[in-house]
Write a protein that holds these residues in place. Structure first.
Motif, PDB file in Angstrom:
ATOM      1  N   MET A  19     106.561  -5.727  85.296  1.00  0.00           N
ATOM      2  CA  MET A  19     107.011  -6.253  84.007  1.00  0.00           C
ATOM      3  C   MET A  19     107.574  -5.127  83.142  1.00  0.00           C
ATOM      4  SD  MET A  19     104.032  -8.967  83.028  1.00  0.00           S
ATOM      5  CE  MET A  19     102.599  -7.940  82.981  1.00  0.00           C
ATOM      6  N   ALA A  20     106.852  -3.998  83.163  1.00  0.00           N
ATOM      7  CA  ALA A  20     107.204  -2.901  82.269  1.00  0.00           C
ATOM      8  C   ALA A  20     108.547  -2.276  82.631  1.00  0.00           C
ATOM      9  CB  ALA A  20     106.106  -1.839  82.300  1.00  0.00           C
ATOM     10  N   VAL A 218     101.178 -12.152  78.324  1.00  0.00           N
ATOM     11  CA  VAL A 218     100.607 -10.972  78.969  1.00  0.00           C
ATOM     12  C   VAL A 218     101.591  -9.794  78.949  1.00  0.00           C
ATOM     13  CG1 VAL A 218     101.385 -11.547  81.289  1.00  0.00           C
ATOM     14  CG2 VAL A 218      99.291 -10.232  81.001  1.00  0.00           C
ATOM     15  N   THR A 219     102.876 -10.073  78.633  1.00  0.00           N
ATOM     16  CA  THR A 219     103.852  -8.969  78.570  1.00  0.00           C
ATOM     17  C   THR A 219     103.471  -7.946  77.512  1.00  0.00           C
ATOM     18  OG1 THR A 219     105.223 -10.649  77.611  1.00  0.00           O
ATOM     19  CG2 THR A 219     106.137  -9.440  79.475  1.00  0.00           C
ATOM     20  N   ASN A 220     102.583  -8.330  76.574  1.00  0.00           N
ATOM     21  CA  ASN A 220     102.037  -7.304  75.678  1.00  0.00           C
ATOM     22  C   ASN A 220     101.586  -6.095  76.480  1.00  0.00           C
ATOM     23  OD1 ASN A 220     102.322  -8.535  73.265  1.00  0.00           O
ATOM     24  ND2 ASN A 220     100.367  -9.625  73.373  1.00  0.00           N
ATOM     25  N   LYS A 221     100.997  -6.389  77.641  1.00  0.00           N
ATOM     26  CA  LYS A 221     100.504  -5.317  78.501  1.00  0.00           C
ATOM     27  C   LYS A 221     101.665  -4.485  79.039  1.00  0.00           C
ATOM     28  CE  LYS A 221      96.271  -6.684  78.053  1.00  0.00           C
ATOM     29  NZ  LYS A 221      95.553  -7.458  79.060  1.00  0.00           N
ATOM     30  N   ILE A 224     102.731  -2.153  76.369  1.00  0.00           N
ATOM     31  CA  ILE A 224     101.809  -1.017  76.318  1.00  0.00           C
ATOM     32  C   ILE A 224     102.092  -0.053  77.467  1.00  0.00           C
ATOM     33  CG2 ILE A 224      99.393  -0.295  76.455  1.00  0.00           C
ATOM     34  CD1 ILE A 224      98.595  -2.859  75.172  1.00  0.00           C
ATOM     35  N   ALA A 225     102.255  -0.634  78.674  1.00  0.00           N
ATOM     36  CA  ALA A 225     102.493   0.213  79.844  1.00  0.00           C
ATOM     37  C   ALA A 225     103.758   1.044  79.658  1.00  0.00           C
ATOM     38  CB  ALA A 225     102.605  -0.649  81.100  1.00  0.00           C
ATOM     39  N   ALA A 226     104.820   0.382  79.161  1.00  0.00           N
ATOM     40  CA  ALA A 226     106.093   1.086  78.992  1.00  0.00           C
ATOM     41  C   ALA A 226     105.953   2.206  77.968  1.00  0.00           C
ATOM     42  CB  ALA A 226     107.177   0.108  78.571  1.00  0.00           C
ATOM     43  N   VAL A 227     105.187   1.937  76.897  1.00  0.00           N
ATOM     44  CA  VAL A 227     105.037   2.953  75.860  1.00  0.00           C
ATOM     45  C   VAL A 227     104.144   4.091  76.340  1.00  0.00           C
ATOM     46  CG1 VAL A 227     104.157   3.385  73.543  1.00  0.00           C
ATOM     47  CG2 VAL A 227     105.523   1.367  73.988  1.00  0.00           C
ATOM     48  N   LEU A 244      97.159   1.606  83.123  1.00  0.00           N
ATOM     49  CA  LEU A 244      96.582   0.553  82.291  1.00  0.00           C
ATOM     50  C   LEU A 244      95.764  -0.417  83.146  1.00  0.00           C
ATOM     51  CD1 LEU A 244      96.466  -0.587  79.415  1.00  0.00           C
ATOM     52  CD2 LEU A 244      98.393  -2.048  80.018  1.00  0.00           C
ATOM     53  N   GLY A 245      96.315  -0.819  84.297  1.00  0.00           N
ATOM     54  CA  GLY A 245      95.616  -1.761  85.174  1.00  0.00           C
ATOM     55  C   GLY A 245      94.271  -1.204  85.634  1.00  0.00           C
ATOM     56  N   VAL A 246      94.294   0.049  86.056  1.00  0.00           N
ATOM     57  CA  VAL A 246      93.059   0.648  86.576  1.00  0.00           C
ATOM     58  C   VAL A 246      92.031   0.800  85.451  1.00  0.00           C
ATOM     59  CG1 VAL A 246      92.070   2.757  87.539  1.00  0.00           C
ATOM     60  CG2 VAL A 246      94.161   1.812  88.515  1.00  0.00           C
TER      61      VAL A 246
END
Ligand SMILES: Nc1ncnc2c1ncn2[C@@H]1O[C@H](COP(=O)(O)OP(=O)(O)OP(=O)(O)O)[C@@H](O)[C@H]1O
Ligand SMILES: [Mg+2]
Lengths: 288, 236
Positions: A19-20, A218-221, A224-227, A244-246
């Motif tokens: 997604m990111a 969930v794209t909020n995640k 966050i991941a991209a940032v 982030l996932g881990v």
């Protein structure tokens, strides 16, 4: 047990990466936050849902990717292209994106309904044994496919002529068109790629959780991941997603699942205070 | 209409309410070097961006008998290539990638490689810097790359906006040499310069642009003798 948690975390992280990466790619080309990305993920999941039970997971992934890619492309043409050509400030694009997101979600509510759907069981609870842990086949599959896709995108962006043109467009869009590139078409390609990755992510999310109209939140995640990775950097988006996932999975396994999101947003804020450019943002002036 | 290779007539360009070009008439013949001089804000860069298809305009721009579209990628396809003011390289990308971008419309791999070699013959330093990020090149090297990048599209007309900006006199001299060399290959060159003396020396004809209009035009050697030009541009 730890290995199992780690693999689950990596698999969720790999979906965040998918997604990111698309979100980050669009950000680096048009410098705006595409809030419609989540809606494209959701539509990708529905496409997958419609096809998966009859045609299998592999085919569903391919068709969701293609379908969501086309949807993202149409989205850009209809809602962003005119603003972009007029040189509108990126806030306008962002608001247009929010509008698209609401429109698409409510279209799904109105036509398909608010019901939650589950994908058919593809791997059941099939597991692979490794070093004494049993790892979910679904997790491994999601991880391998996502990482391969992101790696392939990286090769595409760095090695092919279209990829070089995309990076040139990120660097200086006017000069890119002065080299003879039709930038409208180039931006369509970018949206197709981002949409295709979103569609694949949507199917994996749907398989792991459920399919419903607001699942794209969930794209909020992904933001966050991209940032975390440094906006505009593809390897960064990938790393951000995995980290982030881990972290999330570790927190919900060893601390408490209620704390998971509290934790991710706290971690993001802390990271931004320490490293305002994200992990890979600072040294890579080379965006994408 | 007479048959000039490039012909501009009644050209008007606006930035919102600002009337930047106010009815320009110009022409260039094949293989000519034509220069445009003018003070800051006269509209020189506006003219270049317009000819490259970036700015919308009123009036007519004809190139090789056909109107020139105000769409940059189509202008390149017609054989017009711009080296803009301050170079505008793809600074995050390598020297090689910048050259590839110059030829992005072309599909003849072998010929592209050969043209790259031709650029290295013109500017050997570029070959040594192939994988260096172009933003880290020196100003002169960047200018060489900007010109090479434009040549990679095999232009029939080359637009140069202040190519000598920020270059040492020696480097500027070499630059003007290559411009003459490029013309030798049949390319028409339209060049904007602050560096009026050198420019008029190298060009066949010259236009003096003043507040968006052509104040004077003619053979460079004659324009150079004009007392008003000597006073305003040549520091007499
Ligand atoms: N994007 C813009 N928006 C509004 N006005 C502009 C814009 N670009 C240029 N102008 C105006 O148009 C006029 C011509 O500008 P232009 O850049 O063409 O000058 P120039 O001759 O190239 O000057 P210089 O020698 O300083 O490069 C100037 O008065 C400038 O203020
Ligand atoms: Mg200028």
């Amino acid at each position: 047990m730890f290995l199992q948690t780690l693999v689950t975390g990596l698999s969720i992280g790999a979906i965040y990466s998918l997604m990111a990466v698309g979100y980050s790619l669009i950000f680096s080309v048009l410098s705006f936050s595409n809030f419609a990305h989540g809606a494209v993920i959701m539509l990708g999941a529905y496409i997958g849902l419609a096809l998966a039970s009859k045609l299998g997971l592999g085919f569903a992934l391919v068709m969701s990717g293609a379908g969501a890619g086309v949807i993202a492309m149409i989205n850009e043409r209809v809602a962003y292209a005119a603003l972009r050509r007029r040189g509108a400030p990126s806030l306008y694009l962002m608001i247009s994106a929010m509008g698209c997101s609401m429109f698409l979600e409510n279209m799904v509510y109105a036509t398909i309904g608010a019901r939650f759907y589950a994908f058919p069981e593809f791997f059941g609870s099939r597991t692979v044994r490794l070093w004494g842990s049993s790892l979910s086949l679904l997790d491994l599959c999601a991880f391998v496919i996502s990482v391969t896709a992101v790696f392939a995108l990286h090769l595409f962006i760095t090695r092919t002529r279209t990829g070089i043109a995309i990076r040139a467009g990120v660097n200086d869009m006017t000069m890119c068109s002065l080299m003879g590139v039709n930038t409208d078409r180039l931006i369509s390609v970018v949206f197709f790629i981002a949409g295709a990755f979103a569609g694949v992510a949507g199917v994996f999310l749907g398989v792991r959780y459920l399919v419903y109209p607001t699942m794209g939140w969930v794209t909020n995640k992904a933001y966050i991941a991209a940032v975390i990775g440094g906006l505009g950097s593809l390897p960064g988006a990938m790393m951000g997603g995995l980290i982030l996932g881990v972290l999330e999975t570790l927190v919900s396994t060893y601390i408490s699942s209620v704390m998971r999101d509290v934790f991710s947003f706290t971690a993001l804020t802390a990271l931004l205070i320490c490293l305002p450019d994200g992990l890979m943002g600072a040294e890579t002036e080379d965006k994408v | 209409m007479s048959g000039h290779y490039a012909e501009i007539s009644g050209l008007h360009v606006y930035y919102g309410n600002i009337h930047a070009l106010r009815g320009i008439d110009m022409y260039a013949d094949k293989g000519e070097i034509v220069s445009v001089v003018g003070v800051n804000g006269a509209g020189k860069s506006t003219l270049m961006w317009t000819l490259a298809g970036v700015l919308p305009y009123k009036g007519s721009i004809k190139f090789d008998g056909l109107p020139l579209p105000a769409r940059p990628h189509e202008t390149v396809a017609r054989g017009v290539s711009l080296v803009p003011e301050r170079r505008r390289l793809f600074t995050a990308m390598s020297v090689r990638e910048n050259l590839i971008m110059g030829a992005i419309r072309r599909n003849d791999r072998d010929e592209i490689e050969r043209d790259m070699e031709r650029c290295f013959a013109l500017y050997p330093v570029l070959k040594e810097r192939l994988s260096q990020r172009s933003g880290t090149l020196s100003g002169g090297e960047q200018q060489m790359l900007a010109i090479s990048r434009a040549l990679m599209s095999r232009p029939r007309a080359l637009l140069l906006d202040e190519p000598s900006l920020g270059l040492a006199p020696k480097v500027t001299e070499a630059l003007f040499d290559t411009i003459s060399q490029i013309r030798g290959d049949g390319v028409t060159v339209l060049m904007v310069e602050q560096n009026a003396y050198e420019t008029m020396n190298v060009s066949d004809r010259c236009y003096v642009l003043q507040a968006g209009t052509i104040a004077m035009s003619g053979n460079s050697s004659e324009i150079m003798k004009d007392p008003r030009v000597r006073k305003a541009y040549l520091g007499d």
